[in-house]
Write an enzyme that holds these catalytic residues in place. Structure first.
Site, PDB file in Angstrom:
ATOM      1  CB  ALA A  64      -0.900   0.000   1.237  1.00 36.02           C
ATOM      2  CD  GLU A 130       0.835  -5.720   5.612  1.00 38.17           C
ATOM      3  OE1 GLU A 130       0.156  -5.759   4.572  1.00 38.17           O
ATOM      4  OE2 GLU A 130       1.572  -6.655   5.978  1.00 38.17           O
TER       5      GLU A 130
END
Length: 256
Positions: A64, A130
């Site tokens: 992302a 993440e």
């Protein structure tokens, strides 16, 4: 710039290319919106039977876009409803093949796991990093990864954020097929072309029953399979396929 390019390399085959090379194809909101829009439209298009999605040689998608997330609040993040964009990909009724070179990290790895078939280059890199920026996967990374590789491999990847190569991904069950880096897209398109020549109604039923049966009991899943099997005998493609077999010729399937 168009963040997702649509090409038609063969009859019945669509190719989607993520096109943010300056950001290693990181998934910002526009990429997600365009990918979801294409998947919804192609899923409804009778002229498309198989969809291939890819990036470039350096990256499928390197996660992302952190700049798009760093200062966002929880309520704003919730109101973006990104899960609806991911759902458009997950719900696509057509077979989806991911052709993976380079980075498939974070959201990129999650996008790959929305595919039905994954063709990876030997030196591709799969990761859910993440945790290194204080969060966790939020688009299926903890759930799809576990279903693909099992609890213990998934925990290792999720809690360390460390990547695995395409070769390792194949050994773990995170890739359908691993090929030399320069052959990835060609192999994915070859598979797509093969599937595109199969009866579309049967292909759709295979995908629907396999996905619906994954989390059902064996008895319930076998019932789904049996009913879909029986339903296909109402299709013109079944009649054509079996007639062609008996007549020793190639069938022509129309998706009816």
């Amino acid at each position: 710039m168009t963040e997702v390019l649509l090409e038609k390399p063969f009859d019945f085959v669509a190719l989607l290319r993520i096109n943010r090379p300056e950001a290693k194809n990181a998934l910002n909101g526009e990429v997600r919106r365009q990918m979801a829009g294409h998947m919804a439209a192609l899923g409804d298009d009778p002229a498309v039977r198989v969809i291939v999605m890819t990036g470039n040689q350096e990256a499928f998608a390197a996660g992302a876009d952190i700049k798009d997330m760093a200062e966002v609040g929880a309520i704003e993040l919730m109101q973006r409803n990104n899960h609806l964009l991911w759902r458009a990909i997950a719900n696509c009724p057509k077979p989806v093949i991911a052709a993976v070179n380079g980075y498939a990290w974070g959201g990129g790895c999650e996008l790959v796991m929305h595919a039905d078939i994954i063709v990876a280059g030997e030196n591709a890199s799969f990761s859910q990093p993440e945790v290194k920026v204080g969060i966790m996967p939020g688009a299926g990374g903890t759930q799809r990864l576990t279903r693909a590789v099992g609890k213990f491999k998934a925990m290792l990847m999720l809690m360390t954020g460390q990547p695995v190569s395409g070769t390792e991904a194949g050994q773990m069950g995170l890739a359908s097929l691993v090929v030399p880096d320069g052959e990835v897209l060609d192999k994915a398109l070859e598979i797509a072309r093969t599937i595109s020549r199969m009866p579309p109604v049967a292909i759709a039923q295979i995908k629907e029953v396999l996905l619906a049966g994954q989390d059902a009991s064996l008895d319930a899943a076998l019932l789904l399979e049996r009913k879909a099997f029986q339903l296909l005998f109402a299709s013109a493609d079944q009649k054509e396929g079996m007639k062609a077999f008996i007549e020793k010729r190639k069938p022509t399937y129309e998706g009816k």
